[in-house]
Design a protein around this motif. Structure first.
Motif, short mmCIF file in Angstrom:
data_model
loop_
_atom_site.label_atom_id
_atom_site.label_comp_id
_atom_site.label_asym_id
_atom_site.label_seq_id
_atom_site.Cartn_x
_atom_site.Cartn_y
_atom_site.Cartn_z
N ARG A 24 0.78 -1.11 0.00
CA ARG A 24 -0.03 -0.16 0.11
C ARG A 24 0.96 1.33 0.07
N GLY A 25 2.17 1.18 0.24
CA GLY A 25 3.13 2.10 0.05
C GLY A 25 3.49 2.69 1.28
N ILE A 26 3.09 1.95 2.44
CA ILE A 26 3.32 2.60 3.77
C ILE A 26 4.75 2.13 4.00
N PRO A 27 5.76 3.24 4.49
CA PRO A 27 7.07 3.00 4.70
C PRO A 27 7.29 1.92 5.65
N THR A 28 8.36 1.41 5.30
CA THR A 28 8.92 0.12 6.13
C THR A 28 9.09 0.45 7.61
N ALA A 29 9.50 1.60 8.03
CA ALA A 29 9.82 1.94 9.25
C ALA A 29 8.37 2.12 10.13
N ASP A 30 7.64 2.57 9.52
CA ASP A 30 6.19 2.74 10.08
C ASP A 30 5.57 1.08 10.36
N VAL A 31 5.49 0.49 9.10
CA VAL A 31 5.00 -0.73 9.30
C VAL A 31 5.64 -1.66 10.55
N GLU A 32 7.04 -1.49 10.64
CA GLU A 32 7.77 -2.28 11.52
C GLU A 32 7.52 -1.89 12.94
N ARG A 33 7.28 -0.60 13.02
CA ARG A 33 7.14 0.02 14.26
C ARG A 33 5.55 -0.36 14.71
N TRP A 34 4.52 -0.48 13.82
CA TRP A 34 3.43 -1.01 14.15
C TRP A 34 3.26 -2.47 14.49
N LEU A 35 4.15 -3.22 13.80
CA LEU A 35 4.35 -4.63 13.95
C LEU A 35 4.67 -5.04 15.39
N GLY A 36 5.37 -3.83 16.22
CA GLY A 36 5.88 -4.02 17.41
C GLY A 36 4.97 -3.82 18.54
N LEU A 37 3.54 -3.58 17.84
CA LEU A 37 2.57 -3.76 18.96
C LEU A 37 1.65 -5.03 18.86
N ALA A 38 2.17 -6.08 17.95
CA ALA A 38 1.41 -7.30 18.13
C ALA A 38 1.72 -8.07 19.42
N ARG A 39 0.45 -8.47 19.90
CA ARG A 39 0.31 -9.09 20.79
C ARG A 39 -0.32 -10.71 20.56
N PRO A 40 0.36 -11.83 21.13
CA PRO A 40 -0.50 -12.97 21.16
C PRO A 40 -1.88 -12.92 21.76
N CYS A 41 -2.86 -13.42 21.50
CA CYS A 41 -4.21 -13.28 22.04
C CYS A 41 -5.14 -14.67 21.82
N ALA A 90 -10.40 -22.94 31.60
CA ALA A 90 -10.52 -23.47 30.16
C ALA A 90 -9.57 -22.81 29.22
N LEU A 91 -8.95 -21.82 29.65
CA LEU A 91 -7.81 -21.15 28.65
C LEU A 91 -6.76 -21.87 28.54
N PRO A 92 -6.27 -22.00 27.50
CA PRO A 92 -4.99 -22.75 27.27
C PRO A 92 -3.88 -22.10 27.98
N GLU A 93 -3.03 -22.70 28.63
CA GLU A 93 -1.80 -22.19 29.35
C GLU A 93 -0.88 -21.48 28.37
N GLY A 94 -0.21 -20.35 28.52
CA GLY A 94 0.80 -19.93 27.53
C GLY A 94 0.16 -19.30 26.20
N ALA A 95 -0.98 -18.92 26.16
CA ALA A 95 -1.57 -18.81 24.77
C ALA A 95 -1.59 -17.04 24.70
N THR A 96 -1.24 -16.39 25.84
CA THR A 96 -1.13 -14.88 25.79
C THR A 96 -0.24 -14.60 26.66
N PRO A 99 -1.08 -11.60 32.52
CA PRO A 99 -1.20 -12.24 33.74
C PRO A 99 -2.89 -12.70 34.08
N LEU A 100 -3.33 -13.63 33.37
CA LEU A 100 -4.66 -13.88 33.80
C LEU A 100 -4.65 -14.95 35.07
N PRO A 101 -5.83 -14.69 35.55
CA PRO A 101 -5.86 -15.98 36.78
C PRO A 101 -5.99 -17.16 36.23
N LEU A 106 -14.91 -14.69 34.40
CA LEU A 106 -15.01 -13.32 34.01
C LEU A 106 -16.61 -12.92 33.40
N LEU A 107 -17.35 -12.07 33.83
CA LEU A 107 -18.47 -11.74 33.19
C LEU A 107 -18.28 -10.51 32.53
#
Length: 219
Positions: A24-41, A90-96, A99-101, A106-107
């Motif tokens: 899309r023409g977005i500069p590499t530096a901006d893309v890589e900085r954005w990818l630094g926000l990625a988290r497992p979920c 029931a949440l798989p261990e290590g998937a995020t 620091p979840l209980p 959780l409602l």
């Protein structure tokens, strides 16, 4: 069962997103900085094959001394709606990396008629954590649908079904307004969010099928 929070499949998804953003023409530096926000979920859906980790909708099970959260503290006749209940055990261990209980429920409550706001700090719901062994009772909650005509009177009855959990990856996917603090470090945030949102909408994050988030209804 312990999951790898950063599996090769999730890394491959981010690589494909990187390629799409650069195209899309977005500069590499901006893309890589954005990818630094990625988290497992963990992605909760009613159309997956993963383990069951909760359910959509009621019943509303709360401790006797805990009130149903209100949409507006000044309007006691407007309680939030229970959207889902999650079982932490029931949440798989290590998937995020959160620091979840390891147990308890959780409602998740929300008001389905919230309007857009220019305040990025505005919350749109409430959570209530109920630890294991806590005495709970079912609450009968009534709503004035005539007063709030934008909310379908079948809203709560349509919230039903088991929630299955899948390992996924998360990037900012909220509406980015002109005063959003994220723009300070990520001036191309709107474009990058647009690329990511398009992938989510087209089902490109996974194995070629759309994902369904918690905000959707199971039928």
């Amino acid at each position: 069962m312990k999951w790898d929070a950063w599996s090769s499949e999730l890394r491959a998804r981010l690589d494909r997103f990187r390629d799409a953003a650069l195209a899309r023409g977005i500069p590499t530096a901006d893309v890589e900085r954005w990818l630094g926000l990625a988290r497992p979920c963990l992605l909760l859906t009613c159309r997956a094959e993963g383990p069951v980790a909760g359910r959509f909708g009621g019943p509303v099970m709360l401790p006797p001394d805990v009130p149903v959260p209100l949409h507006d503290e000044e309007c006691p006749e407007e309680p939030d709606h229970l959207i889902a209940t999650l079982d932490f055990a029931a949440l798989p261990e290590g998937a995020t990396d959160l620091p979840l209980p390891s147990e308890g429920h959780l409602l998740l409550f929300a008001w389905p008629e919230l309007e857009a706001t220019e305040d990025p700090t505005c919350t749109s719901g409430h959570t209530v954590y109920v630890s294991v062994g806590t005495t709970v009772e079912e609450r009968r909650v009534e709503y004035d649908f005539d007063a709030h005509f934008l909310v379908d009177e079948n809203f709560d009855s349509n919230l039903r079904g088991e929630l299955h959990v899948e390992c996924d990856v998360s990037l900012p996917d909220h509406e980015i307004l002109s005063n959003d603090p994220i723009l300070v470090d990520h001036p191309r945030a709107k474009e990058l969010r647009g690329v990511w949102s398009e992938w989510v909408r087209l089902g490109q994050r996974g194995m070629g099928r759309p994902r369904h988030k918690v905000r959707e209804r199971c039928r």
